[in-house]
Design a protein around this motif. Structure first.
Motif, PDB file in Angstrom:
ATOM      1  N   PHE A  74       0.827  -1.203   0.000  1.00  0.00           N
ATOM      2  CA  PHE A  74       0.000   0.000   0.000  1.00  0.00           C
ATOM      3  C   PHE A  74       0.864   1.256   0.000  1.00  0.00           C
ATOM      4  CE2 PHE A  74      -3.774  -2.469   1.459  1.00  0.00           C
ATOM      5  CZ  PHE A  74      -4.684  -1.935   0.558  1.00  0.00           C
ATOM      6  N   HIS A  75       1.976   1.224   0.739  1.00  0.00           N
ATOM      7  CA  HIS A  75       2.868   2.379   0.770  1.00  0.00           C
ATOM      8  C   HIS A  75       3.408   2.687  -0.627  1.00  0.00           C
ATOM      9  CE1 HIS A  75       6.466   4.785   1.655  1.00  0.00           C
ATOM     10  NE2 HIS A  75       5.851   5.108   2.784  1.00  0.00           N
ATOM     11  N   LEU A  76       3.773   1.654  -1.362  1.00  0.00           N
ATOM     12  CA  LEU A  76       4.281   1.851  -2.717  1.00  0.00           C
ATOM     13  C   LEU A  76       3.209   2.447  -3.627  1.00  0.00           C
ATOM     14  CD1 LEU A  76       6.457   1.469  -4.893  1.00  0.00           C
ATOM     15  CD2 LEU A  76       5.635  -0.880  -5.173  1.00  0.00           C
ATOM     16  N   PHE A  77       2.007   1.910  -3.564  1.00  0.00           N
ATOM     17  CA  PHE A  77       0.928   2.430  -4.409  1.00  0.00           C
ATOM     18  C   PHE A  77       0.569   3.864  -4.044  1.00  0.00           C
ATOM     19  CE2 PHE A  77       0.158  -1.987  -5.631  1.00  0.00           C
ATOM     20  CZ  PHE A  77      -0.201  -1.830  -6.960  1.00  0.00           C
ATOM     21  N   ILE A  78       0.573   4.189  -2.753  1.00  0.00           N
ATOM     22  CA  ILE A  78       0.246   5.549  -2.338  1.00  0.00           C
ATOM     23  C   ILE A  78       1.293   6.535  -2.857  1.00  0.00           C
ATOM     24  CG2 ILE A  78       0.007   7.052  -0.328  1.00  0.00           C
ATOM     25  CD1 ILE A  78      -1.185   4.674   1.164  1.00  0.00           C
ATOM     26  N   VAL A  79       2.556   6.140  -2.806  1.00  0.00           N
ATOM     27  CA  VAL A  79       3.613   7.000  -3.340  1.00  0.00           C
ATOM     28  C   VAL A  79       3.473   7.160  -4.848  1.00  0.00           C
ATOM     29  CG1 VAL A  79       6.109   7.169  -3.701  1.00  0.00           C
ATOM     30  CG2 VAL A  79       5.214   6.528  -1.455  1.00  0.00           C
ATOM     31  N   LEU A  80       3.130   6.076  -5.540  1.00  0.00           N
ATOM     32  CA  LEU A  80       2.947   6.165  -6.988  1.00  0.00           C
ATOM     33  C   LEU A  80       1.774   7.064  -7.359  1.00  0.00           C
ATOM     34  CD1 LEU A  80       3.585   2.454  -8.077  1.00  0.00           C
ATOM     35  CD2 LEU A  80       5.116   4.414  -8.331  1.00  0.00           C
ATOM     36  N   THR A 130       2.600   8.340   5.884  1.00  0.00           N
ATOM     37  CA  THR A 130       2.241   7.430   4.793  1.00  0.00           C
ATOM     38  C   THR A 130       2.191   5.984   5.270  1.00  0.00           C
ATOM     39  OG1 THR A 130       3.332   8.961   3.255  1.00  0.00           O
ATOM     40  CG2 THR A 130       2.796   6.775   2.433  1.00  0.00           C
ATOM     41  N   LEU A 131       3.112   5.600   6.139  1.00  0.00           N
ATOM     42  CA  LEU A 131       3.099   4.241   6.686  1.00  0.00           C
ATOM     43  C   LEU A 131       1.853   3.984   7.530  1.00  0.00           C
ATOM     44  CD1 LEU A 131       6.834   3.622   7.693  1.00  0.00           C
ATOM     45  CD2 LEU A 131       5.520   2.422   5.936  1.00  0.00           C
ATOM     46  N   LEU A 132       1.451   4.970   8.307  1.00  0.00           N
ATOM     47  CA  LEU A 132       0.252   4.805   9.120  1.00  0.00           C
ATOM     48  C   LEU A 132      -0.998   4.729   8.244  1.00  0.00           C
ATOM     49  CD1 LEU A 132       1.095   7.208  12.072  1.00  0.00           C
ATOM     50  CD2 LEU A 132       0.870   4.727  12.194  1.00  0.00           C
ATOM     51  N   LEU A 133      -1.041   5.516   7.171  1.00  0.00           N
ATOM     52  CA  LEU A 133      -2.165   5.403   6.246  1.00  0.00           C
ATOM     53  C   LEU A 133      -2.184   4.030   5.579  1.00  0.00           C
ATOM     54  CD1 LEU A 133      -4.558   6.638   4.708  1.00  0.00           C
ATOM     55  CD2 LEU A 133      -2.910   7.571   3.058  1.00  0.00           C
ATOM     56  N   SER A 134      -1.019   3.509   5.233  1.00  0.00           N
ATOM     57  CA  SER A 134      -0.944   2.162   4.660  1.00  0.00           C
ATOM     58  C   SER A 134      -1.416   1.112   5.662  1.00  0.00           C
ATOM     59  CB  SER A 134       0.489   1.861   4.219  1.00  0.00           C
ATOM     60  OG  SER A 134       0.957   2.833   3.308  1.00  0.00           O
ATOM     61  N   THR A 135      -1.073   1.294   6.923  1.00  0.00           N
ATOM     62  CA  THR A 135      -1.532   0.365   7.960  1.00  0.00           C
ATOM     63  C   THR A 135      -3.046   0.412   8.106  1.00  0.00           C
ATOM     64  OG1 THR A 135       0.560   0.689   9.149  1.00  0.00           O
ATOM     65  CG2 THR A 135      -1.277  -0.277  10.380  1.00  0.00           C
ATOM     66  N   LEU A 136      -3.607   1.613   8.060  1.00  0.00           N
ATOM     67  CA  LEU A 136      -5.065   1.746   8.159  1.00  0.00           C
ATOM     68  C   LEU A 136      -5.768   1.060   6.994  1.00  0.00           C
ATOM     69  CD1 LEU A 136      -7.466   3.070   9.663  1.00  0.00           C
ATOM     70  CD2 LEU A 136      -7.128   5.075   8.202  1.00  0.00           C
ATOM     71  N   LEU A 137      -5.255   1.257   5.790  1.00  0.00           N
ATOM     72  CA  LEU A 137      -5.855   0.608   4.623  1.00  0.00           C
ATOM     73  C   LEU A 137      -5.717  -0.913   4.694  1.00  0.00           C
ATOM     74  CD1 LEU A 137      -4.661   3.022   1.783  1.00  0.00           C
ATOM     75  CD2 LEU A 137      -6.959   2.842   2.757  1.00  0.00           C
ATOM     76  N   SER A 138      -4.604  -1.394   5.201  1.00  0.00           N
ATOM     77  CA  SER A 138      -4.410  -2.842   5.325  1.00  0.00           C
ATOM     78  C   SER A 138      -5.389  -3.446   6.317  1.00  0.00           C
ATOM     79  CB  SER A 138      -2.976  -3.142   5.750  1.00  0.00           C
ATOM     80  OG  SER A 138      -2.043  -2.650   4.805  1.00  0.00           O
ATOM     81  N   LEU A 139      -5.640  -2.744   7.428  1.00  0.00           N
ATOM     82  CA  LEU A 139      -6.590  -3.249   8.414  1.00  0.00           C
ATOM     83  C   LEU A 139      -8.013  -3.296   7.862  1.00  0.00           C
ATOM     84  CD1 LEU A 139      -5.313  -1.389  11.607  1.00  0.00           C
ATOM     85  CD2 LEU A 139      -5.184  -3.842  11.169  1.00  0.00           C
TER      86      LEU A 139
END
Length: 303
Positions: A166-172, A184-193
């Motif tokens: 998710f972090h990679l896609f968000i950066v892209l 960004t890592l916390l947003l990726s964690t939220l999306l993963s959950l």
């Protein structure tokens, strides 16, 4: 011909044959299997779970980040650095003062709520699977008891492994590459959950190396649900629709970030994070509505 007259032979008309008992039983059993296959999700119970889950997620999004001021005091938060000419509402100050702390609270609250609701989804998925195998309660209970701890560990592993994806896609998609990394890592964690944990806990983690028919069926099921977005039952809709809402809500929330309004709530990544939670709730409500309407339509056709 006899005596110059033509003799006509009449063929006896056979009465319409009634379907045999075997065919009637097969037809009735097929209807019963189809109805049980579609009714694996108890809609009344699912509606109550979605309502409770929506309220808990709303509390998590609006009130849980405000716990920082009650636990650590208002002096712990940094002073506002934007929109000084137009002060924001006091209710939003603890939420927008520190996006990192806000995302931490959101991840903690969402993790608890999703873990609770995913337990019901796993019971319904296992119940649907056991009904296809013979509708035996002992099959369902034994599969739930033996694989619960392993399913929890596999789900947490899948959730952790999906965070860098998710972090990679968000950066892209335009997120900062070298700055705001914790956000960004916390947003990726939220999306993963919100996306990976419910599906992997309910359906099970598919094997990527096994060549057995069961493993191939599990992989194809994930492709059908989350790549083709093709659902067949109420349970599958309850898993797929919230995932779609989460991704779409996060994506739509990013549209207001480039606007030069200079508002504290535009700090990265508050709007996408709240958009993902709102999208998950909307997806769950759409799933309840769609499944309820379809069940009523099926009942009307059966009459």
């Amino acid at each position: 011909m006899a005596g110059g007259k033509a003799v006509r032979f009449s063929t006896p008309v056979k009465p319409p044959t009634k379907p045999s008992k075997g065919k009637a039983l097969a037809t009735d059993s097929s209807k019963t299997d189809a109805s049980s296959h579609e009714s694996g999700l108890p809609l009344a119970r699912y509606t109550s779970i979605v309502g409770t889950q929506s309220l808990l997620l709303a509390f998590t999004a609006l009130f849980l980040p405000r716990s920082t001021t009650s636990l650590l005091g208002s002096d712990f938060l940094p002073p506002p650095s934007s929109s000084l000419d137009r002060p924001q509402h006091p209710f939003l100050e603890p939420i927008t003062a520190s996006p990192v702390l806000t995302l931490v609270w959101l991840c903690l609250g969402v993790g608890v709520v999703i873990s609770w609701s995913s337990g019901y989804m796993r019971v319904w998925v296992k119940g649907e699977t056991s009904s296809r195998a013979g509708n035996q309660e002992d099959v369902k209970s034994s599969s739930l008891a033996t694989g619960k701890s392993k399913a929890i560990m596999d789900s947490y592993k899948a959730t952790a492994l999906s965070i860098p994806i998710f972090h990679l896609f968000i950066v892209l998609f335009g997120a900062p590459l070298t700055s705001h990394i914790p956000q960004t890592l916390l947003l990726s964690t939220l999306l993963s959950l919100l996306t990976f944990y419910p599906s992997t806990y309910a359906l099970g983690l598919p094997s990527l190396t096994s060549t057995s028919s069961a493993a191939q069926a599990e992989r194809l099921q994930y492709v059908r649900l989350f790549s083709e977005l093709f659902t067949r039952t109420h349970v599958e809709r309850a898993l797929v629709f919230p995932v779609i809402g989460t991704v779409v809500g996060c994506w739509l929330g990013a549209f207001v970030l480039p606007l030069d309004w200079d508002r504290p709530w535009q700090a990265w990544p508050l709007v996408p994070a709240y958009g993902s939670i709102f999208g998950y709730v909307v997806g769950s409500l759409v799933s309840v509505t769609f499944s309820s309407v379809k069940s009523l339509a099926d009942l009307d056709k059966a009459k």
